[in-house]
Design a protein around this motif. Structure first.
Motif, PDB file in Angstrom:
ATOM      1  N   ARG A 131       0.830  -1.215   0.000  1.00  0.00           N
ATOM      2  CA  ARG A 131       0.000   0.000   0.000  1.00  0.00           C
ATOM      3  C   ARG A 131       0.862   1.261   0.000  1.00  0.00           C
ATOM      4  O   ARG A 131       0.443   2.299  -0.500  1.00  0.00           O
ATOM      5  N   ASP A 132       2.082   1.176   0.556  1.00  0.00           N
ATOM      6  CA  ASP A 132       2.954   2.345   0.585  1.00  0.00           C
ATOM      7  C   ASP A 132       3.505   2.665  -0.807  1.00  0.00           C
ATOM      8  O   ASP A 132       3.722   3.843  -1.143  1.00  0.00           O
ATOM      9  N   VAL A 133       3.742   1.627  -1.615  1.00  0.00           N
ATOM     10  CA  VAL A 133       4.172   1.862  -2.996  1.00  0.00           C
ATOM     11  C   VAL A 133       3.053   2.553  -3.759  1.00  0.00           C
ATOM     12  O   VAL A 133       3.276   3.521  -4.495  1.00  0.00           O
ATOM     13  N   ASP A 134       1.836   2.050  -3.580  1.00  0.00           N
ATOM     14  CA  ASP A 134       0.684   2.672  -4.225  1.00  0.00           C
ATOM     15  C   ASP A 134       0.537   4.128  -3.769  1.00  0.00           C
ATOM     16  O   ASP A 134       0.312   5.025  -4.583  1.00  0.00           O
ATOM     17  N   ARG A 135       0.706   4.341  -2.465  1.00  0.00           N
ATOM     18  CA  ARG A 135       0.521   5.702  -1.921  1.00  0.00           C
ATOM     19  C   ARG A 135       1.567   6.661  -2.478  1.00  0.00           C
ATOM     20  O   ARG A 135       1.270   7.829  -2.739  1.00  0.00           O
ATOM     21  N   ALA A 136       2.783   6.188  -2.676  1.00  0.00           N
ATOM     22  CA  ALA A 136       3.849   7.062  -3.160  1.00  0.00           C
ATOM     23  C   ALA A 136       3.490   7.664  -4.510  1.00  0.00           C
ATOM     24  O   ALA A 136       3.742   8.854  -4.766  1.00  0.00           O
ATOM     25  N   PRO A 160       2.056  -9.595  -6.215  1.00  0.00           N
ATOM     26  CA  PRO A 160       1.259  -8.755  -5.316  1.00  0.00           C
ATOM     27  C   PRO A 160       0.486  -7.676  -6.061  1.00  0.00           C
ATOM     28  O   PRO A 160       0.818  -7.336  -7.201  1.00  0.00           O
ATOM     29  N   GLN A 161      -0.531  -7.143  -5.404  1.00  0.00           N
ATOM     30  CA  GLN A 161      -1.279  -6.005  -5.916  1.00  0.00           C
ATOM     31  C   GLN A 161      -0.813  -4.749  -5.179  1.00  0.00           C
ATOM     32  O   GLN A 161      -0.789  -4.728  -3.947  1.00  0.00           O
ATOM     33  N   LEU A 162      -0.441  -3.739  -5.930  1.00  0.00           N
ATOM     34  CA  LEU A 162      -0.022  -2.473  -5.324  1.00  0.00           C
ATOM     35  C   LEU A 162      -1.238  -1.554  -5.297  1.00  0.00           C
ATOM     36  O   LEU A 162      -1.503  -0.814  -6.241  1.00  0.00           O
ATOM     37  N   ALA A 163      -1.992  -1.645  -4.218  1.00  0.00           N
ATOM     38  CA  ALA A 163      -3.285  -0.971  -4.107  1.00  0.00           C
ATOM     39  C   ALA A 163      -3.459  -0.405  -2.705  1.00  0.00           C
ATOM     40  O   ALA A 163      -2.776  -0.824  -1.763  1.00  0.00           O
ATOM     41  N   PRO A 164      -4.392   0.539  -2.531  1.00  0.00           N
ATOM     42  CA  PRO A 164      -4.549   1.221  -1.238  1.00  0.00           C
ATOM     43  C   PRO A 164      -4.859   0.290  -0.074  1.00  0.00           C
ATOM     44  O   PRO A 164      -4.467   0.577   1.061  1.00  0.00           O
ATOM     45  N   THR A 165      -5.570  -0.805  -0.321  1.00  0.00           N
ATOM     46  CA  THR A 165      -5.959  -1.695   0.781  1.00  0.00           C
ATOM     47  C   THR A 165      -5.175  -3.007   0.786  1.00  0.00           C
ATOM     48  O   THR A 165      -5.484  -3.905   1.564  1.00  0.00           O
ATOM     49  N   ALA A 166      -4.167  -3.124  -0.077  1.00  0.00           N
ATOM     50  CA  ALA A 166      -3.420  -4.377  -0.173  1.00  0.00           C
ATOM     51  C   ALA A 166      -2.615  -4.620   1.100  1.00  0.00           C
ATOM     52  O   ALA A 166      -2.029  -3.706   1.672  1.00  0.00           O
ATOM     53  N   MET A 167      -2.581  -5.898   1.528  1.00  0.00           N
ATOM     54  CA  MET A 167      -1.831  -6.292   2.710  1.00  0.00           C
ATOM     55  C   MET A 167      -0.585  -7.053   2.281  1.00  0.00           C
ATOM     56  O   MET A 167      -0.637  -7.889   1.374  1.00  0.00           O
ATOM     57  N   GLY A 168       0.527  -6.780   2.930  1.00  0.00           N
ATOM     58  CA  GLY A 168       1.754  -7.497   2.642  1.00  0.00           C
ATOM     59  C   GLY A 168       2.896  -6.562   2.338  1.00  0.00           C
ATOM     60  O   GLY A 168       2.718  -5.342   2.176  1.00  0.00           O
ATOM     61  N   LYS A 169       4.107  -7.139   2.280  1.00  0.00           N
ATOM     62  CA  LYS A 169       5.311  -6.356   2.015  1.00  0.00           C
ATOM     63  C   LYS A 169       6.116  -7.009   0.903  1.00  0.00           C
ATOM     64  O   LYS A 169       6.093  -8.229   0.719  1.00  0.00           O
ATOM     65  N   LEU A 170       6.845  -6.189   0.174  1.00  0.00           N
ATOM     66  CA  LEU A 170       7.632  -6.668  -0.949  1.00  0.00           C
ATOM     67  C   LEU A 170       8.845  -7.459  -0.491  1.00  0.00           C
ATOM     68  O   LEU A 170       9.475  -7.137   0.518  1.00  0.00           O
ATOM     69  N   ASP A 171       9.186  -8.489  -1.257  1.00  0.00           N
ATOM     70  CA  ASP A 171      10.438  -9.218  -1.099  1.00  0.00           C
ATOM     71  C   ASP A 171      11.349  -8.878  -2.268  1.00  0.00           C
ATOM     72  O   ASP A 171      10.890  -8.415  -3.320  1.00  0.00           O
ATOM     73  N   ALA A 172      12.617  -9.154  -2.122  1.00  0.00           N
ATOM     74  CA  ALA A 172      13.542  -9.029  -3.245  1.00  0.00           C
ATOM     75  C   ALA A 172      13.185 -10.062  -4.300  1.00  0.00           C
ATOM     76  O   ALA A 172      12.617 -11.116  -3.993  1.00  0.00           O
ATOM     77  N   CYS A 173      13.503  -9.758  -5.545  1.00  0.00           N
ATOM     78  CA  CYS A 173      13.275 -10.653  -6.688  1.00  0.00           C
ATOM     79  C   CYS A 173      11.797 -10.862  -6.995  1.00  0.00           C
ATOM     80  O   CYS A 173      11.398 -11.900  -7.532  1.00  0.00           O
ATOM     81  N   VAL A 174      10.982  -9.871  -6.654  1.00  0.00           N
ATOM     82  CA  VAL A 174       9.566  -9.879  -7.036  1.00  0.00           C
ATOM     83  C   VAL A 174       9.388  -8.881  -8.181  1.00  0.00           C
ATOM     84  O   VAL A 174       9.643  -7.686  -8.007  1.00  0.00           O
ATOM     85  N   PRO A 175       8.974  -9.336  -9.378  1.00  0.00           N
ATOM     86  CA  PRO A 175       8.745  -8.412 -10.490  1.00  0.00           C
ATOM     87  C   PRO A 175       7.336  -7.818 -10.417  1.00  0.00           C
ATOM     88  O   PRO A 175       6.367  -8.532 -10.162  1.00  0.00           O
ATOM     89  N   VAL A 176       7.262  -6.511 -10.629  1.00  0.00           N
ATOM     90  CA  VAL A 176       5.979  -5.808 -10.560  1.00  0.00           C
ATOM     91  C   VAL A 176       5.926  -4.738 -11.641  1.00  0.00           C
ATOM     92  O   VAL A 176       6.949  -4.346 -12.208  1.00  0.00           O
ATOM     93  N   THR A 177       4.733  -4.249 -11.898  1.00  0.00           N
ATOM     94  CA  THR A 177       4.565  -3.070 -12.742  1.00  0.00           C
ATOM     95  C   THR A 177       4.301  -1.861 -11.853  1.00  0.00           C
ATOM     96  O   THR A 177       3.786  -1.987 -10.748  1.00  0.00           O
ATOM     97  N   VAL A 178       4.678  -0.705 -12.362  1.00  0.00           N
ATOM     98  CA  VAL A 178       4.271   0.572 -11.761  1.00  0.00           C
ATOM     99  C   VAL A 178       3.654   1.364 -12.897  1.00  0.00           C
ATOM    100  O   VAL A 178       4.335   1.710 -13.856  1.00  0.00           O
ATOM    101  N   GLU A 179       2.340   1.630 -12.813  1.00  0.00           N
ATOM    102  CA  GLU A 179       1.615   2.129 -13.976  1.00  0.00           C
ATOM    103  C   GLU A 179       0.548   3.170 -13.640  1.00  0.00           C
ATOM    104  O   GLU A 179      -0.635   2.983 -13.941  1.00  0.00           O
ATOM    105  N   PRO A 180       0.921   4.290 -13.035  1.00  0.00           N
ATOM    106  CA  PRO A 180      -0.093   5.313 -12.775  1.00  0.00           C
ATOM    107  C   PRO A 180      -0.554   5.963 -14.081  1.00  0.00           C
ATOM    108  O   PRO A 180       0.170   5.978 -15.081  1.00  0.00           O
ATOM    109  N   GLY A 181      -1.745   6.484 -14.055  1.00  0.00           N
ATOM    110  CA  GLY A 181      -2.273   7.170 -15.226  1.00  0.00           C
ATOM    111  C   GLY A 181      -3.406   8.099 -14.847  1.00  0.00           C
ATOM    112  O   GLY A 181      -4.033   7.934 -13.797  1.00  0.00           O
ATOM    113  N   VAL A 182      -3.654   9.066 -15.706  1.00  0.00           N
ATOM    114  CA  VAL A 182      -4.770   9.989 -15.530  1.00  0.00           C
ATOM    115  C   VAL A 182      -5.498  10.087 -16.863  1.00  0.00           C
ATOM    116  O   VAL A 182      -4.868  10.262 -17.914  1.00  0.00           O
ATOM    117  N   HIS A 183      -6.822   9.958 -16.813  1.00  0.00           N
ATOM    118  CA  HIS A 183      -7.642  10.119 -18.016  1.00  0.00           C
ATOM    119  C   HIS A 183      -8.659  11.222 -17.775  1.00  0.00           C
ATOM    120  O   HIS A 183      -9.394  11.210 -16.777  1.00  0.00           O
TER     121      HIS A 183
END
Length: 368
Positions: A274-279, A309-332
């Protein structure tokens, strides 16, 4: 690689045995591939009692998109190609006098679950839950190497498109061309349906391409990814068609770029999802774009394009090393268009240089 798959199956065996099950049945396709190395469509994997068995409705065809089954596994092809491997696996487990079988209830229909009970009425069925998905979270270096190649293919396909004439071409045409280029460069196919959005369609997540043609002054948003040996990556970029973007386009692009950079920089082992999402989300919220934001800023990738994992406001959990993720903010902005910037990265500790960026196509606001 046989040893890798054997170790994975051993980890799963330890977990279901600790939960009181004598055997386990894995039916979700990505999970079967993770544990078996490859499998024909529709195949399932029975772990114990005794040896592990891959049950398939049809014999392998050698199609590289399906992978290559681990040679340590016994492969059983059903005599009836219309038969259900799940039911056949329950029958086999019952015949071997297993008392209990852990299954992936989230993957099975009620009808299949009942059919298993009808052929093996004494077999106690339990829930394996998301055990295999949890094992898949952290990738080994062989998996990351496949993702890295998938990203290279994706960057190549996108880079070639940017060198072509775009004005007058339809979203649908551009999407089809991108998918063809992915295959030309060695992909098994697209990781997901390619999204191309122009003008008022730009900035939308997973926009389905239409027959709208590219026009001067448009924002052009593209989201695509390659599937290489089963592993899938994702990239999203936004460009301007023409020579000079409007002030509002530059301002919006700079804002989304800053949000995406903040999300990328937050990818450190131990960071809460959730902290990644918040950033990333905080910058867009502060600029007044709360209502137009997607429910998550990113997600895991691997054998599936959208996995934990899901990088979302209510997601529970913490990142580990060697976990691939997307970072994809957008505004429409309805009726005007928008910006989406999307990268695939691997979480790495600071000592190793921080997050590894796999998709490297420039994020500069290009005028095409």
């Amino acid at each position: 690689m046989s040893e890798v798959y054997a170790v994975r199956r051993g980890l799963l065996r330890h977990r279901y045995a600790a939960a009181g099950s004598a055997a386990a049945l894995v039916s979700r396709p990505a999970n079967v591939r993770y544990l078996a190395g490859g499998a024909p469509p529709g195949a399932v994997l029975l772990l114990g009692p005794g040896e592990d068995v891959l049950l398939s409705p049809r014999a392998p065809t050698g199609d590289p998109a399906h992978g290559r089954p681990d040679e340590q596994l016994r492969l059983t092809v059903l005599s009836d190609p219309d038969g259900d491997p799940v039911v056949a696996a329950a029958d086999l487990a019952g015949g071997l006098h297993a008392e209990s079988l852990a299954v992936e209830e989230h993957d099975l229909t009620v009808a299949r679950h009942r059919a298993m009970g009808s052929v093996a009425p004494r077999l106690r069925l339990g829930d394996l839950g998301s055990t295999v998905e949890q094992l898949r979270l952290v990738k080994d270096e062989e998996e990351i190497a496949c993702l890295r190649i998938a990203a290279e293919i994706t960057d190549q396909a996108l880079g070639e498109l940017l060198e072509s004439i775009l004005v007058g071409r339809t979203e649908r045409h551009l999407a089809l061309e991108l998918e063809r280029r992915l295959v030309d460069h060695g992909a098994d196919g697209p990781a997901f349906a390619t999204s191309v959005g122009t003008g008022p369609h730009s900035g939308l997540g997973r926009h389905r391409p239409t027959d709208r043609r590219v026009e001067e002054g448009d924002f052009l948003s593209v989201c695509l990814g390659a599937n290489y040996r089963g592993y899938r990556c994702e990239i999203g970029r936004t460009f301007v068609i023409g020579t000079s973007p409007a002030d509002w386009q530059i301002e919006l692009y700079d804002l989304v770029f800053a949000a995406q950079r903040a999300g990328r920089e937050a990818l450190v082992p131990g960071a809460a999802y959730r902290d990644v999402d918040r950033a990333a989300r905080h910058l867009l919220d502060s600029a007044g774009y709360t209502e137009g934001l997607q429910p998550s800023t990113g997600h895991g990738v691997g054998l599936e394009i959208d996995e934990d994992p899901q990088l979302a406001p209510t997601a529970m959990g913490k990142l580990d090393a060697c976990v691939p993720v997307t970072v994809e903010p957008g505004v429409h902005l309805p009726g005007r268009g928008g910006v989406r910037i999307d990268d695939t990265l691997v979480v790495r500790p600071e000592a190793d240089g921080g997050p590894e960026l796999l998709t490297i196509t420039t994020k500069e606001l290009l005028a095409l």
